[in-house]
Design a protein around this motif. Structure first.
Motif, PDB file in Angstrom:
ATOM      1  N   SER A 103       0.587  -1.030  -0.286  1.00 44.41           N
ATOM      2  CA  SER A 103       0.050  -0.398  -0.106  1.00 44.41           C
ATOM      3  C   SER A 103       1.484   0.943  -0.037  1.00 44.41           C
ATOM      4  O   SER A 103       2.092   1.347   0.563  1.00 44.41           O
ATOM      5  CB  SER A 103      -0.943  -0.156   0.743  1.00 44.41           C
ATOM      6  N   SER A 137       1.681   1.795   3.642  1.00 45.56           N
ATOM      7  CA  SER A 137       2.822   1.602   4.042  1.00 45.56           C
ATOM      8  C   SER A 137       4.435   2.182   4.006  1.00 45.56           C
ATOM      9  O   SER A 137       5.182   1.854   4.656  1.00 45.56           O
ATOM     10  CB  SER A 137       3.078  -0.015   4.019  1.00 45.56           C
ATOM     11  N   TYR A 151      -1.243   9.561  -2.101  1.00 40.92           N
ATOM     12  CA  TYR A 151      -1.353   9.230  -1.163  1.00 40.92           C
ATOM     13  C   TYR A 151      -0.791  10.233  -0.578  1.00 40.92           C
ATOM     14  O   TYR A 151      -1.435  11.226   0.442  1.00 40.92           O
ATOM     15  CB  TYR A 151      -0.917   7.925  -0.637  1.00 40.92           C
ATOM     16  N   ALA A 210      -0.303  -0.474  -4.187  1.00 42.40           N
ATOM     17  CA  ALA A 210      -1.987  -1.325  -5.028  1.00 42.40           C
ATOM     18  C   ALA A 210      -2.445   0.605  -5.183  1.00 42.40           C
ATOM     19  O   ALA A 210      -2.103   1.719  -4.629  1.00 42.40           O
ATOM     20  CB  ALA A 210      -2.828  -0.948  -3.470  1.00 42.40           C
ATOM     21  N   HIS A 221      -4.216   3.825  -5.196  1.00 38.42           N
ATOM     22  CA  HIS A 221      -5.067   4.968  -4.233  1.00 38.42           C
ATOM     23  C   HIS A 221      -5.568   5.582  -4.750  1.00 38.42           C
ATOM     24  O   HIS A 221      -5.063   7.078  -5.618  1.00 38.42           O
ATOM     25  CB  HIS A 221      -4.083   5.805  -3.417  1.00 38.42           C
TER      26      HIS A 221
END
Length: 387
Positions: free
Chosen positions: A3, A6, A33, A166, A168
């Motif tokens: 992610s 992370s 993000y 992943a 976002h």
């Protein structure tokens, strides 16, 4: 696959707060993000080379930085990475994607860079590792990157393959602030009455209060500033032509209470005009951008630039600078510098000057990394005093 959270939250714990770059589809979740988190800081640059200049300036101001690009843009970064980050010894965590990875279907324009990217990083002496694809790899990879940057004081690269992070979805958008530019023309001086660069720099220094961080573009401008007055608040941009404004913006953005003045040249400003749009978009109120325009490339023999047909003040107005002025005569330059220095920026002052430099002009005798260290000391002291 990991992610975005992370990895970025691990970087946050390591003290990284400033991100900049040019997007790639592989980087999309990562950049989204950062943008979505208002406590982090992402600057979208007009070019990859500009992003390197910006994060270099932010690093001088004390930020730990991440610089991001598609690997096709890595070529755009080679000049500032090798002629600025290396001699000044300024690290950044460089994240580049691996478009054109052999065996992975991609567009034809990425094929060659996909084959040679790792060789290119090796050639410019930037150590690299694959971007972590498992969460357990993050602390291991970052420990190696941190150790390298601490030891070498130079960039370290992570190479991101497709589908490493992943998705976002971007949910936060920050609308730019549009301003009505105060545009002022003091009137052009006859060509024969234009100042020399040395005289113009001396006059500018006399008109400034003296507490500014001054960034001088590569070539004769930096050399003449050094000869006139070598001070800890001066940064001589010995390489990375066109990047001085991005460096100045990086300092100004990271330290919004610190006055910053960029002494640019016409050839350098033309090389990265996109930086003016970035500055106008992010509105650093503490930035004064001065273009000393002699219509030639002085350092390389006086070849003509395209500045005779370029109206820099009007370009600044078109790119959302708050104030833009043109002034060529001594009294007008003094007045313009004083007005712009006291008013909220970003501001640009365009000054036509004579071509040529003093015959006995020297070069900075202080090594770039020493200039960097004392410049950072100046910024730390000035910033501490303002708190």
């Amino acid at each position: 696959m990991i992610s975005a959270a992370s990895f970025i939250e691990h970087l946050r714990r390591l003290g990284y707060s400033q991100y900049a770059g040019v997007p790639c589809s592989f980087l999309k979740p990562f950049i989204n993000y950062v943008i979505d988190d208002a406590s982090l800081d992402y600057v979208g640059a007009a070019s990859e080379g500009e992003a390197v200049g910006f994060t270099l300036g932010a690093a001088l101001a004390g930020r730990k930085t991440v610089t991001m690009c598609q690997n096709s843009g890595l070529g755009n970064m080679v000049n500032p990475l090798t002629s600025l980050n290396d001699p000044f010894r300024v690290p950044t965590l460089l994240i580049t994607t691996w478009r054109g990875q052999p065996g992975v279907k991609d567009e034809p324009q990425h094929e060659q860079m996909g084959r040679i990217m790792h060789q290119l990083l090796d050639a410019i002496e930037i150590p690299w590792l694959p971007f972590p694809s498992e969460e357990s790899e993050i602390p291991v990879v970052m420990a190696k990157a941190e150790a390298s940057m601490a030891e070498r004081q130079r960039p370290f690269a992570l190479v991101m393959s497709k589908d490493t992070v992943a998705p976002h979805k971007l949910t936060r958008r920050v609308a730019p602030q549009f301003v009505k530019t105060e545009l002022k023309n003091f009137g052009a001086a006859p060509v024969s009455e234009r100042l020399t660069r040395t005289a113009a720099i001396q006059l500018i220094l006399e008109a400034l209060p003296g507490d500014e961080a001054i960034i001088a573009t590569t070539g004769m401008t930096g050399r003449e500033l050094f000869t006139i007055a070598d001070k800890p608040n001066h940064l001589y941009v010995v390489g990375g032509m066109g990047t001085a404004s991005a460096i100045g913006f990086g300092v100004a953005h990271a330290l919004p209470e610190q006055p910053v003045v960029v002494l640019d040249g016409d050839g350098a400003a033309l090389m990265k005009l996109g930086s003016l749009a970035t500055i106008g978009c992010y509105q650093p109120k503490n930035l004064l951008h001065i273009v000393l325009d002699n219509e030639v490339h002085d350092s390389t023999g006086g070849q003509q630039t395209s500045s005779p047909i370029t109206r820099f003040a009007e370009i600044a107005a078109a790119t959302n600078y708050r104030r833009a002025m043109t002034a060529d005569r001594p009294d007008d330059i003094r007045q313009a510098v004083r007005e712009l220095r006291q008013a909220a920026g970003p501001s640009l002052l365009h000054i036509k000057i004579q071509p040529g430099s003093p015959k006995e002009i020297g070069r900075p005798t202080v090594k770039p990394h020493e200039v960097k260290e004392r410049f950072m000391d100046f910024l730390r002291t000035a910033n501490a005093a303002s708190k």
